[in-house]
Design an enzyme around this catalytic site. Structure first.
Site, short mmCIF file in Angstrom:
data_model
loop_
_atom_site.label_atom_id
_atom_site.label_comp_id
_atom_site.label_asym_id
_atom_site.label_seq_id
_atom_site.Cartn_x
_atom_site.Cartn_y
_atom_site.Cartn_z
N TYR A 1 -18.87 16.26 31.16
CA TYR A 1 -18.95 17.59 31.78
C TYR A 1 -20.39 18.13 31.68
CZ TYR A 1 -18.51 22.70 31.92
OH TYR A 1 -18.69 24.05 32.17
N GLY B 1 -11.05 31.46 36.33
CA GLY B 1 -11.16 32.61 35.43
C GLY B 1 -12.33 33.50 35.81
P1 NAI Z 1 -12.13 27.61 35.76
O1 NAI Z 1 -11.71 26.23 35.43
O2 NAI Z 1 -11.20 28.72 35.47
O3 NAI Z 1 -12.53 27.68 37.31
C1 NAI Z 1 -13.06 26.59 38.02
C2 NAI Z 1 -12.44 26.58 39.40
O4 NAI Z 1 -12.93 25.44 40.11
C3 NAI Z 1 -10.90 26.46 39.36
O5 NAI Z 1 -10.29 27.54 40.06
C4 NAI Z 1 -10.62 25.13 40.04
O6 NAI Z 1 -9.44 25.13 40.85
C5 NAI Z 1 -11.87 24.92 40.88
N1 NAI Z 1 -12.05 23.51 41.20
C6 NAI Z 1 -11.86 22.44 40.40
N2 NAI Z 1 -12.01 21.30 41.09
C7 NAI Z 1 -12.32 21.66 42.36
C8 NAI Z 1 -12.58 20.94 43.54
N3 NAI Z 1 -12.53 19.58 43.59
N4 NAI Z 1 -12.85 21.61 44.67
C9 NAI Z 1 -12.88 22.97 44.66
N5 NAI Z 1 -12.64 23.71 43.59
C10 NAI Z 1 -12.35 23.07 42.43
O7 NAI Z 1 -13.54 27.84 35.03
P2 NAI Z 1 -14.32 29.19 34.76
O8 NAI Z 1 -14.25 29.52 33.34
O9 NAI Z 1 -13.96 30.21 35.76
O10 NAI Z 1 -15.83 28.71 35.04
C11 NAI Z 1 -16.42 28.83 36.32
C12 NAI Z 1 -17.70 28.00 36.35
O11 NAI Z 1 -18.57 28.42 35.32
C13 NAI Z 1 -17.45 26.51 36.14
O12 NAI Z 1 -18.35 25.78 36.96
C14 NAI Z 1 -17.78 26.30 34.69
O13 NAI Z 1 -18.24 24.97 34.46
C15 NAI Z 1 -18.89 27.32 34.49
N6 NAI Z 1 -18.97 27.76 33.10
C16 NAI Z 1 -18.03 28.63 32.60
C17 NAI Z 1 -18.12 29.05 31.29
C18 NAI Z 1 -17.18 30.06 30.71
O14 NAI Z 1 -17.38 30.44 29.57
N7 NAI Z 1 -16.19 30.54 31.43
C19 NAI Z 1 -19.16 28.53 30.40
C20 NAI Z 1 -20.09 27.62 31.03
C21 NAI Z 1 -19.98 27.27 32.33
C1 15L Z 2 -17.98 25.87 29.18
O1 15L Z 2 -18.84 25.27 29.82
C2 15L Z 2 -16.58 25.98 29.65
O2 15L Z 2 -16.50 26.05 31.07
C3 15L Z 2 -15.83 27.14 29.06
O3 15L Z 2 -14.44 26.97 29.31
C4 15L Z 2 -16.09 27.24 27.55
O4 15L Z 2 -15.59 26.12 26.91
C5 15L Z 2 -17.59 27.35 27.32
O5 15L Z 2 -18.31 26.31 27.95
C6 15L Z 2 -17.96 27.32 25.84
O6 15L Z 2 -18.78 26.50 25.45
O7 15L Z 2 -17.45 28.15 25.10
#
Ligand code: NAI
Ligand code: 15L
Length: 268
Positions: free
Chosen positions: A140, A17
């Site tokens: 996580y 995302g």
């Molecule tokens: P998302 O789940 O959409 O994207 C994570 C990506 O990591 C996915 O495309 C997935 O295919 C990839 N991935 C998973 N396992 C993998 C592996 N073994 N090797 C390579 N790639 C792998 O999550 P999003 O929302 O885009 O978040 C991105 C980062 O930001 C994550 O690390 C998440 O923990 C962190 N984050 C996001 C938040 C949010 O509000 N969107 C809040 C807090 C942290």
């Molecule tokens: C995260 O760390 C997750 O990656 C995201 O999907 C949301 O759940 C976010 O925290 C949140 O706390 O809203």
């Protein structure tokens, strides 16, 4: 702030995302953006992009992935609460592989997508800064604590600088009442990443990633040197969010910084 683009910037999690959003927004930060994920990504749109599928759990593959890179935005991995066995490879081994590869290839700056789930068990009437003891709310969140500690160690031992962004909730809009406090707009996320990439002498800085929301729980006094000034606010979405039925006062989403994550599991 002066931005001298990196020669080659690696973005992990590029199929996710936030990765899809950052693919567009980080173009000005590097001559070449190397995009990586375990999932398929859209093909390159020109010589300014490289697309490399890679499993973060595969040490050799990550070593090759990082070769020739000047800086890294590490957004790949499992992004929600899951059983420990599913978190271990992508998030714990994965972040270790990334820092080891960074050390071997001379990378000096990393942005680590940490999370509010490192501190998710604080209650919403508690305001905390980056020196508050962590209170992870699951496996996580624990993996993000590990990533932050790894960043700290690799700075102290090898001088690799990291900005760990404890992202709140970065989505187009806040989806519920809790996110009125935790929301981080894409514009503010982009600004924060740019601050993290281009501010000199950050050592290992932990910064909370939230927009200028009315009721924030997080104090960024220890990241003031980044000069991050959020421009957006969740207030513009308040009426829409508050039109939803209100959860009970003791619902985890109304009590804890980490919301529903605190009640996930056990998984047996
Ligand atoms: P998302 O789940 O959409 O994207 C994570 C990506 O990591 C996915 O495309 C997935 O295919 C990839 N991935 C998973 N396992 C993998 C592996 N073994 N090797 C390579 N790639 C792998 O999550 P999003 O929302 O885009 O978040 C991105 C980062 O930001 C994550 O690390 C998440 O923990 C962190 N984050 C996001 C938040 C949010 O509000 N969107 C809040 C807090 C942290
Ligand atoms: C995260 O760390 C997750 O990656 C995201 O999907 C949301 O759940 C976010 O925290 C949140 O706390 O809203």
């Amino acid at each position: 702030m002066t931005i001298t683009p990196f020669k080659r910037l690696l973005l992990t999690g590029a199929a996710g995302g936030l990765g899809k959003v950052l693919r567009e927004r980080l173009k000005g930060s590097a001559e070449i953006l190397r995009l990586s994920d375990i999932s398929p990504m859209a093909p390159t749109t020109g010589p300014h992009e490289e697309v490399v599928e890679c499993d973060l759990a595969d040490k050799t593959a990550v070593h090759h992935l990082v070769e020739g890179v000047d800086a890294i935005c590490h957004f790949g991995g499992v992004s929600v609460e899951r059983p420990f066995e599913e978190i271990l490879g992508p998030n714990i081994c994965g972040v270790f592989h990334l820092y080891e590869a960074a050390r071997k290839h001379g990378v000096k700056r990393i942005i680590f997508a940490s999370s509010n789930h490192t501190i998710g068990f604080y209650q919403q009437d508690q305001r905390i800064d980056a020196q508050a003891l962590r209170r992870p709310d699951g496996y996580y969140g624990l993996s993000k604590c590990y990533g932050e500690d790894l960043a700290s160690f690799y700075f102290d031992r090898y001088g690799i600088e990291t900005v760990s962004i404890r992202i709140g909730s970065s989505f187009p809009e806040p989806q519920n009442r809790r996110m009125l406090s935790t929301w981080l707009s894409y514009d503010d996320l982009t600004a924060l990443i740019e601050r993290g990439l281009f501010t000199p002498d950050v050592g290992h800085t932990v910064v909370y990633g939230a927009s200028a929301n009315r009721d924030v729980w997080w104090d960024n006094r220890f990241a003031a040197h980044l000069g991050y000034q959020p421009k957006d606010t969740s207030e513009v979405f308040r009426a829409k969010v508050e039109a939803q039925p209100a959860p009970a006062a003791d619902d985890p989403s109304m009590v804890y910084h980490g919301g529903a994550f605190v009640a996930a599991g056990p998984f047996d």
